[in-house]
Design a protein around this motif. Structure first.
Motif, PDB file in Angstrom:
ATOM      1  N   GLY A 152       0.813  -1.190   0.000  1.00 11.99           N
ATOM      2  CA  GLY A 152       0.000   0.000   0.000  1.00 11.99           C
ATOM      3  C   GLY A 152       0.853   1.248   0.000  1.00 11.99           C
ATOM      4  N   GLY A 153       0.533   2.214   0.886  1.00  9.44           N
ATOM      5  CA  GLY A 153       1.289   3.441   0.950  1.00  9.44           C
ATOM      6  C   GLY A 153       2.140   3.524   2.196  1.00  9.44           C
ATOM      7  N   ALA A 205       1.445   4.247 -15.174  1.00  6.75           N
ATOM      8  CA  ALA A 205       0.395   3.223 -15.167  1.00  6.75           C
ATOM      9  C   ALA A 205      -0.088   2.905 -13.757  1.00  6.75           C
ATOM     10  CB  ALA A 205       0.902   1.947 -15.843  1.00  6.75           C
ATOM     11  N   ILE A 206       0.811   2.993 -12.772  1.00  8.78           N
ATOM     12  CA  ILE A 206       0.443   2.647 -11.403  1.00  8.78           C
ATOM     13  C   ILE A 206      -0.034   3.855 -10.593  1.00  8.78           C
ATOM     14  CG2 ILE A 206       2.021   0.698 -11.376  1.00  8.78           C
ATOM     15  CD1 ILE A 206       3.928   2.350  -9.633  1.00  8.78           C
ATOM     16  N   GLY A 207      -0.153   5.014 -11.238  1.00 10.38           N
ATOM     17  CA  GLY A 207      -0.682   6.180 -10.556  1.00 10.38           C
ATOM     18  C   GLY A 207       0.345   7.067  -9.899  1.00 10.38           C
ATOM     19  N   ALA A 208       1.626   6.857 -10.219  1.00 14.25           N
ATOM     20  CA  ALA A 208       2.684   7.668  -9.620  1.00 14.25           C
ATOM     21  C   ALA A 208       3.128   8.804 -10.530  1.00 14.25           C
ATOM     22  CB  ALA A 208       3.887   6.787  -9.272  1.00 14.25           C
ATOM     23  N   GLY A 209       2.388   9.079 -11.577  1.00 16.17           N
ATOM     24  CA  GLY A 209       2.792  10.087 -12.552  1.00 16.17           C
ATOM     25  C   GLY A 209       2.991  11.472 -11.966  1.00 16.17           C
ATOM     26  N   GLN A 217       8.500  -5.933 -11.271  1.00  9.29           N
ATOM     27  CA  GLN A 217       8.987  -4.561 -11.352  1.00  9.29           C
ATOM     28  C   GLN A 217       7.865  -3.558 -11.086  1.00  9.29           C
ATOM     29  OE1 GLN A 217      10.928  -4.275 -15.157  1.00  9.29           O
ATOM     30  NE2 GLN A 217      12.643  -5.581 -14.557  1.00  9.29           N
ATOM     31  N   LEU A 218       6.691  -3.820 -11.624  1.00  8.10           N
ATOM     32  CA  LEU A 218       5.552  -2.947 -11.369  1.00  8.10           C
ATOM     33  C   LEU A 218       5.229  -2.901  -9.879  1.00  8.10           C
ATOM     34  CD1 LEU A 218       3.329  -4.005 -14.384  1.00  8.10           C
ATOM     35  CD2 LEU A 218       3.954  -1.645 -13.869  1.00  8.10           C
ATOM     36  N   THR A 219       5.245  -4.068  -9.253  1.00  8.05           N
ATOM     37  CA  THR A 219       4.942  -4.133  -7.823  1.00  8.05           C
ATOM     38  C   THR A 219       6.021  -3.443  -6.995  1.00  8.05           C
ATOM     39  OG1 THR A 219       3.809  -6.246  -8.197  1.00  8.05           O
ATOM     40  CG2 THR A 219       4.339  -5.686  -5.934  1.00  8.05           C
ATOM     41  N   ASP A 220       7.289  -3.614  -7.386  1.00 10.68           N
ATOM     42  CA  ASP A 220       8.381  -2.948  -6.685  1.00 10.68           C
ATOM     43  C   ASP A 220       8.240  -1.430  -6.771  1.00 10.68           C
ATOM     44  OD1 ASP A 220       9.463  -5.374  -5.979  1.00 10.68           O
ATOM     45  OD2 ASP A 220      11.113  -5.301  -7.418  1.00 10.68           O
ATOM     46  N   LEU A 221       7.936  -0.937  -7.953  1.00 11.06           N
ATOM     47  CA  LEU A 221       7.735   0.506  -8.115  1.00 11.06           C
ATOM     48  C   LEU A 221       6.540   0.977  -7.295  1.00 11.06           C
ATOM     49  CD1 LEU A 221       8.417   1.061 -11.924  1.00 11.06           C
ATOM     50  CD2 LEU A 221       9.713   2.031 -10.020  1.00 11.06           C
ATOM     51  N   GLY A 222       5.492   0.159  -7.250  1.00 12.71           N
ATOM     52  CA  GLY A 222       4.335   0.508  -6.440  1.00 12.71           C
ATOM     53  C   GLY A 222       4.688   0.617  -4.970  1.00 12.71           C
ATOM     54  N   HIS A 264       2.191   3.265  -4.102  1.00  8.67           N
ATOM     55  CA  HIS A 264       1.075   2.850  -4.958  1.00  8.67           C
ATOM     56  C   HIS A 264       1.062   1.331  -5.133  1.00  8.67           C
ATOM     57  CE1 HIS A 264       0.022   6.985  -6.207  1.00  8.67           C
ATOM     58  NE2 HIS A 264       1.328   7.202  -6.146  1.00  8.67           N
ATOM     59  N   ARG A 265       1.313   0.619  -4.053  1.00  8.11           N
ATOM     60  CA  ARG A 265       1.393  -0.836  -4.142  1.00  8.11           C
ATOM     61  C   ARG A 265       0.063  -1.447  -4.611  1.00  8.11           C
ATOM     62  NH1 ARG A 265       4.370  -5.075  -1.636  1.00  8.11           N
ATOM     63  NH2 ARG A 265       3.600  -7.004  -2.573  1.00  8.11           N
ATOM     64  N   SER A 266      -1.046  -1.008  -4.051  1.00 10.96           N
ATOM     65  CA  SER A 266      -2.336  -1.594  -4.430  1.00 10.96           C
ATOM     66  C   SER A 266      -2.669  -1.302  -5.882  1.00 10.96           C
ATOM     67  CB  SER A 266      -3.453  -1.081  -3.512  1.00 10.96           C
ATOM     68  OG  SER A 266      -3.566   0.333  -3.585  1.00 10.96           O
ATOM     69  N   GLU A 267      -2.347  -0.072  -6.342  1.00 14.19           N
ATOM     70  CA  GLU A 267      -2.606   0.256  -7.746  1.00 14.19           C
ATOM     71  C   GLU A 267      -1.734  -0.590  -8.665  1.00 14.19           C
ATOM     72  OE1 GLU A 267      -2.031   2.443  -5.279  1.00 14.19           O
ATOM     73  OE2 GLU A 267      -2.879   4.434  -5.709  1.00 14.19           O
ATOM     74  N   ALA A 268      -0.481  -0.810  -8.264  1.00 17.56           N
ATOM     75  CA  ALA A 268       0.418  -1.638  -9.071  1.00 17.56           C
ATOM     76  C   ALA A 268      -0.099  -3.066  -9.151  1.00 17.56           C
ATOM     77  CB  ALA A 268       1.827  -1.615  -8.471  1.00 17.56           C
ATOM     78  N   GLU A 269      -0.579  -3.590  -8.034  1.00 17.39           N
ATOM     79  CA  GLU A 269      -1.122  -4.948  -8.045  1.00 17.39           C
ATOM     80  C   GLU A 269      -2.343  -5.036  -8.945  1.00 17.39           C
ATOM     81  OE1 GLU A 269      -1.727  -5.595  -3.884  1.00 17.39           O
ATOM     82  OE2 GLU A 269       0.311  -6.392  -3.568  1.00 17.39           O
ATOM     83  N   ALA A 270      -3.135  -3.966  -8.985  1.00 19.24           N
ATOM     84  CA  ALA A 270      -4.310  -3.944  -9.861  1.00 19.24           C
ATOM     85  C   ALA A 270      -3.895  -3.945 -11.329  1.00 19.24           C
ATOM     86  CB  ALA A 270      -5.178  -2.723  -9.552  1.00 19.24           C
ATOM     87  N   VAL A 271      -2.826  -3.195 -11.647  1.00 21.42           N
ATOM     88  CA  VAL A 271      -2.319  -3.171 -13.025  1.00 21.42           C
ATOM     89  C   VAL A 271      -1.832  -4.557 -13.421  1.00 21.42           C
ATOM     90  CG1 VAL A 271      -0.485  -2.288 -14.528  1.00 21.42           C
ATOM     91  CG2 VAL A 271      -1.718  -0.725 -13.024  1.00 21.42           C
ATOM     92  N   VAL A 272      -1.097  -5.201 -12.539  1.00 20.56           N
ATOM     93  CA  VAL A 272      -0.593  -6.547 -12.813  1.00 20.56           C
ATOM     94  C   VAL A 272      -1.745  -7.514 -13.041  1.00 20.56           C
ATOM     95  CG1 VAL A 272       0.585  -8.531 -11.797  1.00 20.56           C
ATOM     96  CG2 VAL A 272       1.600  -6.250 -11.610  1.00 20.56           C
ATOM     97  N   GLN A 273      -2.753  -7.457 -12.193  1.00 23.65           N
ATOM     98  CA  GLN A 273      -3.881  -8.374 -12.339  1.00 23.65           C
ATOM     99  C   GLN A 273      -4.626  -8.140 -13.644  1.00 23.65           C
ATOM    100  OE1 GLN A 273      -4.528 -11.013 -10.175  1.00 23.65           O
ATOM    101  NE2 GLN A 273      -5.701 -11.571 -12.001  1.00 23.65           N
TER     102      GLN A 273
END
Length: 310
Positions: free
Chosen positions: A38-39, A70-74, A148-153, A158-167
């Motif tokens: 998460g955050g 993509a994960i909302g960290a823009g 990598q997406l999850t690590d960046l999250g 933005h861990r939850s958003e990254a997990e959503a992108v992966v899913q």
């Protein structure tokens, strides 16, 4: 994206596995630390820990830029390299990921720098300046992309958003591949990195995407010993003899290749891909990056091959 030569492109994809020390961290094999989700901060990925959410992120990798947005960290990204042309709102600068300059990067006062390759030992230089660095090397598999997406999250809050992108990526890939036609013989293909006829085998990331679509790569025998790192240069004779059902062009922007230029090549008129108008132009950028848009690449491949009767 200004295209590197196929040889440099292949080298870059094959290389990004350098291990970094200090507060620089390579995310190709490390998994997020337990509890870093998460955050929550401090947030840890491997040996890299950020005490608070980074608000001035510099990305020196087009793929990392795509992942961050993509994960909302823009909104936390304050500068990206000169090749990061997607999404359009990415704050593009004259910073170079190919010839990175530590002073130029440091002048942006980043609290996190994301790189793909440790060129010019940029990571070491930034670490010496007490600037946290995360390396996101070229993925070898989709699992690398997901990690990598999850690590960046994790590191950006933005861990939850990254997990959503992966899913979503996993779900979309499943939807694209679950009803592929059953064929007595696999369709074959040639993936072109450049008009010099460099290509990628099934051992590469791009090769795994074609494999998901059930295609057979004509380049595999040419690099059976792995001496070319999965990126051999084929001769016209080898390609004509292999007679691929499809030619996929990832050099449409950089090198202006098209169905017409391929058809005009000496000796190619008898290739199945040419005879059956199965030459597919790809977006160079999407075909050379390993972020969320690989789903778009797979869709183009699946849609093209679906037109061929089983």
């Amino acid at each position: 994206m200004s295209r590197r030569t196929p040889r440099l492109f292949a080298t870059a994809l094959a290389a990004g596995v350098l291990l970094l020390g200090g507060c620089a961290e390579n995310t190709s094999t490390d998994t997020p630390a337990a509890g870093a989700s998460g955050g929550a901060f401090p947030a840890t990925v491997g040996k890299l820990t950020l005490e608070k959410r980074p608000e001035k992120i510099v990305s020196l990798s087009p793929t990392s830029t795509e992942m961050l947005f993509a994960i909302g960290a823009g909104k936390q990204v304050t500068a990206v390299d000169d090749q990061s042309n997607y999404p359009a709102e990415a704050p593009r600068t004259d910073l170079s990921g190919y010839q990175p300059n530590a002073e130029a990067v440091a002048s942006r006062n980043p609290d996190l720098v994301v790189i793909s390759d440790n060129l010019n030992k940029i990571a070491d230089q930034l670490v010496a300046l007490k600037i946290p660095v995360l390396q996101i090397p070229a993925a070898a598999t989709l699992d690398d992309t997901y990690r990598q997406l999850t690590d960046l999250g994790t590191l950006t809050g933005h861990r939850s958003e990254a997990e959503a992108v992966v899913q979503k990526m996993k779900d979309d890939i499943t939807a694209l591949t679950k009803d592929l036609p059953k064929r007595a013989e696999k369709l074959t293909y040639f993936h072109e990195l450049g008009p010099e006829l460099y290509t990628a085998t099934s051992k590469t990331f791009i090769g795994t995407i074609y494999a998901l679509a059930g295609l057979e790569n004509i380049a595999d025998p040419s690099d059976a010993d792995g001496k070319n790192g999965g990126y051999p240069q084929l001769s016209q004779e080898i390609i004509v003899k292999a007679n691929p059902d499809f030619v996929f062009l990832s050099d449409t922007k950089c090198c202006k290749q098209s169905a017409d230029t391929v058809k005009a090549r000496s000796g190619w008129a008898g290739i199945n891909a040419v005879k059956n108008n199965q030459i597919v132009g790809l977006d160079d950028d999407i075909a050379s990056r390993w972020g969320p848009r690989v789903v778009d690449l797979l869709k183009v491949i699946v849609d093209a091959t679906a037109k061929v009767p089983a």
